[in-house]
Scaffold this motif. Structure first.
Motif, mmCIF file in Angstrom:
data_model
loop_
_atom_site.group_PDB
_atom_site.id
_atom_site.type_symbol
_atom_site.label_atom_id
_atom_site.label_comp_id
_atom_site.label_asym_id
_atom_site.label_seq_id
_atom_site.Cartn_x
_atom_site.Cartn_y
_atom_site.Cartn_z
ATOM 1 N N LEU A 50 0.823 -1.204 0.000
ATOM 2 C CA LEU A 50 0.000 0.000 0.000
ATOM 3 C C LEU A 50 0.856 1.252 0.000
ATOM 4 O O LEU A 50 1.993 1.255 0.474
ATOM 5 C CB LEU A 50 -0.917 0.013 1.241
ATOM 6 N N ALA A 51 0.267 2.319 -0.513
ATOM 7 C CA ALA A 51 0.867 3.641 -0.484
ATOM 8 C C ALA A 51 -0.097 4.578 0.240
ATOM 9 O O ALA A 51 -1.273 4.231 0.435
ATOM 10 C CB ALA A 51 1.122 4.139 -1.909
ATOM 11 N N PRO A 52 0.362 5.752 0.644
ATOM 12 C CA PRO A 52 -0.579 6.703 1.238
ATOM 13 C C PRO A 52 -1.671 7.092 0.244
ATOM 14 O O PRO A 52 -1.456 7.083 -0.970
ATOM 15 C CB PRO A 52 0.308 7.908 1.578
ATOM 16 N N ALA A 53 -2.840 7.411 0.764
ATOM 17 C CA ALA A 53 -3.915 7.899 -0.097
ATOM 18 C C ALA A 53 -3.436 9.118 -0.878
ATOM 19 O O ALA A 53 -2.555 9.852 -0.434
ATOM 20 C CB ALA A 53 -5.134 8.266 0.755
ATOM 21 N N ARG A 54 -4.010 9.300 -2.032
ATOM 22 C CA ARG A 54 -3.702 10.426 -2.936
ATOM 23 C C ARG A 54 -2.360 10.279 -3.641
ATOM 24 O O ARG A 54 -1.863 11.221 -4.262
ATOM 25 C CB ARG A 54 -3.780 11.780 -2.206
ATOM 26 N N THR A 55 -1.755 9.094 -3.568
ATOM 27 C CA THR A 55 -0.568 8.843 -4.385
ATOM 28 C C THR A 55 -0.996 8.836 -5.847
ATOM 29 O O THR A 55 -1.977 8.175 -6.200
ATOM 30 C CB THR A 55 0.076 7.495 -4.012
#
Length: 328
Positions: free
Chosen positions: A260-265
């Motif tokens: 996963l990546a932070p939201a809004r990536t």
């Protein structure tokens, strides 16, 4: 409250599940120009740590930049490390490799510092692996049926080592306790590695790790595997019976490893990262198979990854409430 048996039979495979997202970009527009920080919110030696390190070099090669792995433990089921990624810049340079704890923790922690779905963007899921019941060699049970008989004759006497509140080991232990209707103490340790050490030392008598975490100690004869919490035998432990063969088909538990990546990536960043992980998985499929990690296809978007996490979160709540576990 949901019926315990009904909850245990709830969608154990809610969707046929993912390998990694490979969005349809022939040449992803983003390329990293510095190392990628990979946060593992669990202790070294656990299944998430093992699987991530199997892929790390190949992912770095595909990206043209190395992965720098950090084990950031602390809090229930890795809250500290997961929260760190949730609050990081959405630029692709800090990502998370978690376990099923991503979906389990919200069912056990009343005040979450992040939202397990809304604060993340899906890169993919590396694969899935069943849990296995292992015991210290001194435990007088050679089969799963003998273990259940021992637990029923000695309610509350035996300890099961968990990787922490909300860990996949914890959920597997709760599923075992509920499906078999047995009484034992679940002792929380700070990660899968420490929980296995507790079993090896005899501090705890048993545990329910995933197969990648248990494979090395089982091969060494330091722990005895009794049953795999799956419908089919595992090539990593072909001589160990399944829960169905052992007479407890409701005992099904598997770990999965979301990336996963932070939201809004940005989508282009997610595409590059996803393609790199997919390449690494293909190159290391044999090694993953040896660890009993099954790669599942048919995930092509970040939304599909996050939808799976959302569905598994709902399932975890149902299972744990049926087992009488309340958030703290």
């Amino acid at each position: 409250m949901l019926n315990r048996r009904a909850a245990l039979a709830a969608p154990l495979a809610l969707a046929a599940t993912p390998a990694l997202v490979t969005p349809g970009l022939a040449q992803p527009a983003w390329r990293p120009d510095r190392p990628i920080r990979v946060i593992i919110p669990h202790a070294p030696g656990g299944g998430t740590d093992v699987v991530t390190r199997v892929l790390a070099e190949a992912v770095g090669t595909a990206l043209g930049q190395p992965l720098v792995i950090e084990n950031r433990t602390g809090g229930a089921a890795g809250l500290v490390g997961t929260d760190l990624v949730a609050k990081s810049a959405p630029d692709g340079y800090t990502i998370l490799v978690n376990s099923s704890a991503q979906a389990i923790t919200p069912a056990l922690v009343s005040r979450m510092p992040y939202h397990a779905v809304n604060d993340f963007a899906g890169i993919g899921i590396i694969g899935f692996a069943p849990h296995v019941v292992v015991v210290n060699p001194n435990v007088p049970a050679r089969t799963f049926q003998e273990l259940l008989a021992l637990l029923r004759a000695n309610p509350g006497r035996y300890n099961l080592a968990s990787g922490g509140i909300g860990s996949a080991i914890h959920l597997a232990g709760e599923i075992l306790r509920a499906s078999a209707n047995v009484d034992f103490q679940i002792v929380q340790y700070r990660g899968g590695g420490p929980s296995m050490l507790a079993v090896l030392s005899g501090e705890a008598q048993m545990s329910t790790p995933d197969i990648p975490a248990a494979s090395s100690v089982v091969r060494a004869g330091s722990a005895r595997p009794l049953v795999i919490a799956a419908a089919e035998r595992s090539p990593a432990m072909p001589d160990v019976p399944t829960s169905a063969e052992a007479g407890l088909p409701e005992f099904i538990a598997e770990i999965w490893f979301p990336v996963l990546a932070p939201a809004r990536t940005p989508p282009a960043v997610l595409a590059t990262l996803s393609a790199a992980f997919q390449t690494a998985i293909e190159q290391n499929k044999r090694r993953l198979t040896e660890l009993a990690v099954q790669v599942r296809p048919n995930f092509t978007t970040s939304d599909q990854v996050m939808n799976y996490i959302r569905a598994q979160t709902e399932r975890s709540v149902a299972l744990l409430r049926a087992a009488g576990v309340q958030p703290e």
